[in-house]
Design a protein around this motif. Structure first.
Motif, PDB file in Angstrom:
ATOM      1  N   GLY A   1      11.665   0.200   5.148  1.00  0.00           N
ATOM      2  CA  GLY A   1      10.506   1.267   5.379  1.00  0.00           C
ATOM      3  C   GLY A   1      10.422   1.654   6.706  1.00  0.00           C
ATOM      4  O   GLY A   1      10.824   0.865   7.588  1.00  0.00           O
ATOM      5  N   GLY A   2       9.337   2.446   6.757  1.00  0.00           N
ATOM      6  CA  GLY A   2       9.020   2.923   8.066  1.00  0.00           C
ATOM      7  C   GLY A   2       8.457   1.967   9.033  1.00  0.00           C
ATOM      8  O   GLY A   2       8.662   2.155  10.191  1.00  0.00           O
ATOM      9  N   GLY A   3       7.930   1.097   8.501  1.00  0.00           N
ATOM     10  CA  GLY A   3       7.170  -0.127   9.287  1.00  0.00           C
ATOM     11  C   GLY A   3       8.122  -0.814  10.364  1.00  0.00           C
ATOM     12  O   GLY A   3       7.991  -1.268  11.330  1.00  0.00           O
ATOM     13  N   LEU A   4       9.608  -0.818   9.979  1.00  0.00           N
ATOM     14  CA  LEU A   4      10.839  -1.398  10.678  1.00  0.00           C
ATOM     15  C   LEU A   4      10.950  -0.554  12.033  1.00  0.00           C
ATOM     16  O   LEU A   4      11.683  -0.930  12.733  1.00  0.00           O
ATOM     17  N   THR A   5      10.520   0.632  11.979  1.00  0.00           N
ATOM     18  CA  THR A   5      10.555   1.266  13.252  1.00  0.00           C
ATOM     19  C   THR A   5       9.929   0.552  14.522  1.00  0.00           C
ATOM     20  O   THR A   5      10.437   0.632  15.520  1.00  0.00           O
TER      21      THR A   5
ATOM     22  N   GLN B   1       1.041  -1.379  -0.159  1.00  0.00           N
ATOM     23  CA  GLN B   1      -0.015   0.050  -0.063  1.00  0.00           C
ATOM     24  C   GLN B   1       0.997   1.280   0.033  1.00  0.00           C
ATOM     25  O   GLN B   1       0.292   2.456  -0.030  1.00  0.00           O
ATOM     26  N   ALA B   2       2.098   1.151  -0.062  1.00  0.00           N
ATOM     27  CA  ALA B   2       3.266   2.269  -0.049  1.00  0.00           C
ATOM     28  C   ALA B   2       3.208   2.655  -1.557  1.00  0.00           C
ATOM     29  O   ALA B   2       3.012   2.115  -2.706  1.00  0.00           O
ATOM     30  N   GLY B   3       3.622   3.840  -1.715  1.00  0.00           N
ATOM     31  CA  GLY B   3       3.879   4.472  -3.151  1.00  0.00           C
ATOM     32  C   GLY B   3       5.337   4.250  -3.455  1.00  0.00           C
ATOM     33  O   GLY B   3       5.537   4.663  -4.823  1.00  0.00           O
ATOM     34  N   MET B   4       6.007   3.694  -2.798  1.00  0.00           N
ATOM     35  CA  MET B   4       7.604   3.461  -3.506  1.00  0.00           C
ATOM     36  C   MET B   4       8.179   2.103  -2.537  1.00  0.00           C
ATOM     37  O   MET B   4       7.677   1.659  -1.607  1.00  0.00           O
ATOM     38  N   ARG B   5       9.220   1.654  -3.172  1.00  0.00           N
ATOM     39  CA  ARG B   5       9.994   0.635  -2.432  1.00  0.00           C
ATOM     40  C   ARG B   5       8.925  -0.583  -2.234  1.00  0.00           C
ATOM     41  O   ARG B   5       9.131  -1.300  -1.173  1.00  0.00           O
ATOM     42  N   ARG B   6       8.207  -0.861  -2.946  1.00  0.00           N
ATOM     43  CA  ARG B   6       7.348  -2.003  -3.126  1.00  0.00           C
ATOM     44  C   ARG B   6       8.063  -3.293  -3.684  1.00  0.00           C
ATOM     45  O   ARG B   6       9.097  -3.272  -4.600  1.00  0.00           O
ATOM     46  N   ILE B   7       7.896  -4.520  -3.472  1.00  0.00           N
ATOM     47  CA  ILE B   7       8.516  -5.656  -3.936  1.00  0.00           C
ATOM     48  C   ILE B   7       7.501  -6.145  -5.226  1.00  0.00           C
ATOM     49  O   ILE B   7       6.497  -6.476  -4.888  1.00  0.00           O
ATOM     50  N   VAL B   8       8.090  -5.902  -6.402  1.00  0.00           N
ATOM     51  CA  VAL B   8       7.100  -6.098  -7.463  1.00  0.00           C
ATOM     52  C   VAL B   8       6.683  -7.692  -7.942  1.00  0.00           C
ATOM     53  O   VAL B   8       5.812  -7.748  -8.579  1.00  0.00           O
TER      54      VAL B   8
ATOM     55  N   ASP C   1      13.340   5.551  -4.195  1.00  0.00           N
ATOM     56  CA  ASP C   1      11.996   5.189  -4.100  1.00  0.00           C
ATOM     57  C   ASP C   1      11.714   4.070  -5.164  1.00  0.00           C
ATOM     58  O   ASP C   1      10.535   3.527  -5.349  1.00  0.00           O
ATOM     59  N   ARG C   2      12.511   3.493  -6.045  1.00  0.00           N
ATOM     60  CA  ARG C   2      12.284   2.522  -7.045  1.00  0.00           C
ATOM     61  C   ARG C   2      11.689   1.338  -6.341  1.00  0.00           C
ATOM     62  O   ARG C   2      12.316   0.834  -5.198  1.00  0.00           O
TER      63      ARG C   2
END
Length: 542
Positions: free
Chosen positions: A462-466, A413-420, A523-524
């Motif tokens: 990504g931020g979730g790893l916080t 659901q993120a706009g970047m760094r998704r696993i394709v 961001d890719r």
């Protein structure tokens, strides 16, 4: 001069624009001059005349006409107009004129992301790659600001003289060190990003100023004394831009004691938890009673994790001033907690102490599970088809979180760094007992509970790893990186908790619409070699 009928002037200006678009430049210019003669403050006529002159190669007259048009606009609209003029000049390779316009835009709207991008592109064409790289990271080089802005040049000159300020300094933590160990890898080799053996930690303190002024936006924090002197120690980002700009909105006056908590990038999950919230702890440690603070300035108060965490820390909603609405403030008394966002062991201890006991790690009842499924369904429908597509992944996370789990954190659901190739990756991980979760679909307290119960975590950067701050010591973590962007912040965080850290390099897809390879390299989206990742998990003992 007496102005003519506004409707007639508007019609003349409209006809001039039509002629210009048809390529009838002489006729269009004549109509512009006619409209200006009738009404010297006719904005559309000056704008069209500027376009005509630039099209004819008359650069200086064209810029003058555009500048006159911009001066006739309300101040809030001028940043966008300067940006557009900068793009026009860049297109005809008037690069230095374009830079001047971009800086005018940033002096009015310091967080104008598109301007940083286009300024970076222009600097790249001039071969100024170092300056361009800074702009792609939303950092305006000081030498450019001074070169193209007289107000910045005057400010820089005034800074050459010694500056004193009357800030009460309340020390909290002395400088220290965080000792580091490298990630575990099958061949024993690690990337240079993970070769540090120790990290210097800066001091923490609370500064108190009387009649101080502050600016907070996504890219920039700037704090000023009552004598209007910039305090660089507690400022970050493009503070020179704020200090030298004569075009910012006036500050909002706040009476009483104001806690200034906003930080650069502070509306994001990582910086909110690791940088902004710990400043509340610094206030407590300084001896300042939170009940005596009249206002708390934070980056924003829009997201559920922001509302939930501030509420749990006892910050009343009525005392919250979001910088997203009021970036510029003047305070009768300003309390400024300071730390570097890599704040040391005490930050993780604070987060765990405040939020782990309230995370509700007990098992979900069947009623609670059904309620969550219903909430998620409604939420996904509201967000559209993409969110609905991943609803099943999100619902998986509501199984009992009191049990140890293997967790895969999806960025679908993120706009970047998704696993394709995430579907293939999840299929393989499920066979090992992993659950795929979407943290954005979870209340903050449930994110905490889920990560606190995890045995193994696999996730793209990504931020979730916080939320690793809430893991148990010994939790195994595999962080997936793009080779174009490797950030060791969660490796550092892991040292404060005692996790067992591994990393995996994926491959990136080339940017489809990037003018520069640096523009969005971090961001890719990422492609993962699934068999290689499974080999790493086997090495980790999973």
């Amino acid at each position: 001069m007496k102005q003519g009928n506004p409707k007639n002037i508007e019609q003349i200006a409209d006809n001039a624009e039509i002629y210009y678009r048809q390529g009838k430049l002489a006729s269009a210019a004549a109509l512009c001059q006619e409209a200006i003669k009738i009404n010297p403050d006719c904005y559309p006529a000056y704008k069209t005349l500027g376009d005509i002159l630039l099209a004819e190669g008359k650069i200086k007259p064209g810029v003058r006409a555009h500048t006159r048009a911009i001066a006739l606009q309300p101040e809030p609209e001028r940043a966008n107009s300067y940006w557009q003029l900068g793009n026009i000049l860049a297109e005809i390779e008037e690069f230095y004129g374009a830079i001047a316009c971009y800086i005018q835009a940033l002096q009015r709207q310091p967080d104008f992301a598109s301007v940083y991008r286009d300024l970076g592109n222009t600097l790249t064409k001039l071969g100024l790659n170092e300056e361009a790289s800074k702009c792609y990271r939303q950092k305006l080089p000081l030498n450019l600001l001074v070169q193209f802005s007289q107000s910045a040049k005057d400010w820089a000159t005034s800074c050459q003289y010694p500056q004193r300020h009357k800030m009460t300094h309340i020390p909290i933590h002395p400088p220290g060190k965080l000792y580091l160990s490298p990630p575990k890898t099958p061949d024993g080799k690690v990337l240079g990003h993970f070769c540090l053996s120790e990290l210097e930690l800066s001091e923490t303190f609370v500064g108190v100023l009387e009649n101080a002024r502050a600016w907070a936006s996504y890219y920039t924090i700037a704090v000023f004394t009552s004598e209007n002197k910039l305090l660089k120690k507690v400022s970050s980002g493009n503070f020179e831009l704020i200090a030298s700009s004569p075009h910012l909105p006036p500050p909002r006056q706040l009476d009483g004691t104001v806690a200034f908590l906003s930080v650069r990038w502070g509306s994001t999950y990582f910086h909110w938890l690791s940088d902004l919230l710990p400043r509340i702890e610094l206030l407590r440690l300084s001896g300042i009673d939170l009940a005596d603070i009249d206002f708390f300035v934070v980056n924003s108060h829009d997201f559920s994790f922001q509302k939930e965490t501030l509420s749990q820390l006892g910050i009343p909603k009525t005392k919250i001033i979001p910088s997203s609405q009021f970036p510029h403030i003047q305070a009768e008394r300003l309390a400024i907690p300071f730390l570097h966002y890599r704040g040391g062991q005490w930050v993780a201890d604070f987060l765990r102490r405040e939020f782990l006991p309230k995370s509700g790690i007990e098992e979900f009842s069947e009623t609670r599970r059904l309620s969550l499924e219903q909430d998620l369904l409604i939420d996904s429908i509201c967000r559209g088809s993409t969110a609905h597509q991943h609803l099943s992944i999100a619902i998986d996370r509501v199984s009992p979180v009191g049990q140890s789990q293997y967790i895969y954190i999806s960025r679908s659901q993120a706009g970047m760094r998704r696993i394709v190739n995430e579907e293939k990756l999840i299929d393989a991980l499920v066979l090992l007992g992993f659950q795929a979760i979407v943290l954005e679909s979870m209340p903050f307290s449930e994110q905490v509970a889920t990560l606190a119960a995890a045995q193994v975590v696999v996730a793209p950067h990504g931020g979730g790893l916080t939320n690793l701050a809430f893991c148990r010591p010994g939790t195994k973590v595999v962080e997936i990186f793009s080779p174009d962007y490797i950030n060791g912040c969660y490796w550092l965080l892991g040292h404060q908790v005692g996790i067992e850290y591994y990393y995996f390099l994926g491959e990136t897809l080339e940017a489809k619409e990037a003018d520069s390879p640096e523009q969005n390299r971090g961001d890719r989206d990422i492609w993962v070699d699934v068999p290689s990742l499974l080999d790493l998990l086997e090495f980790a003992g999973v």
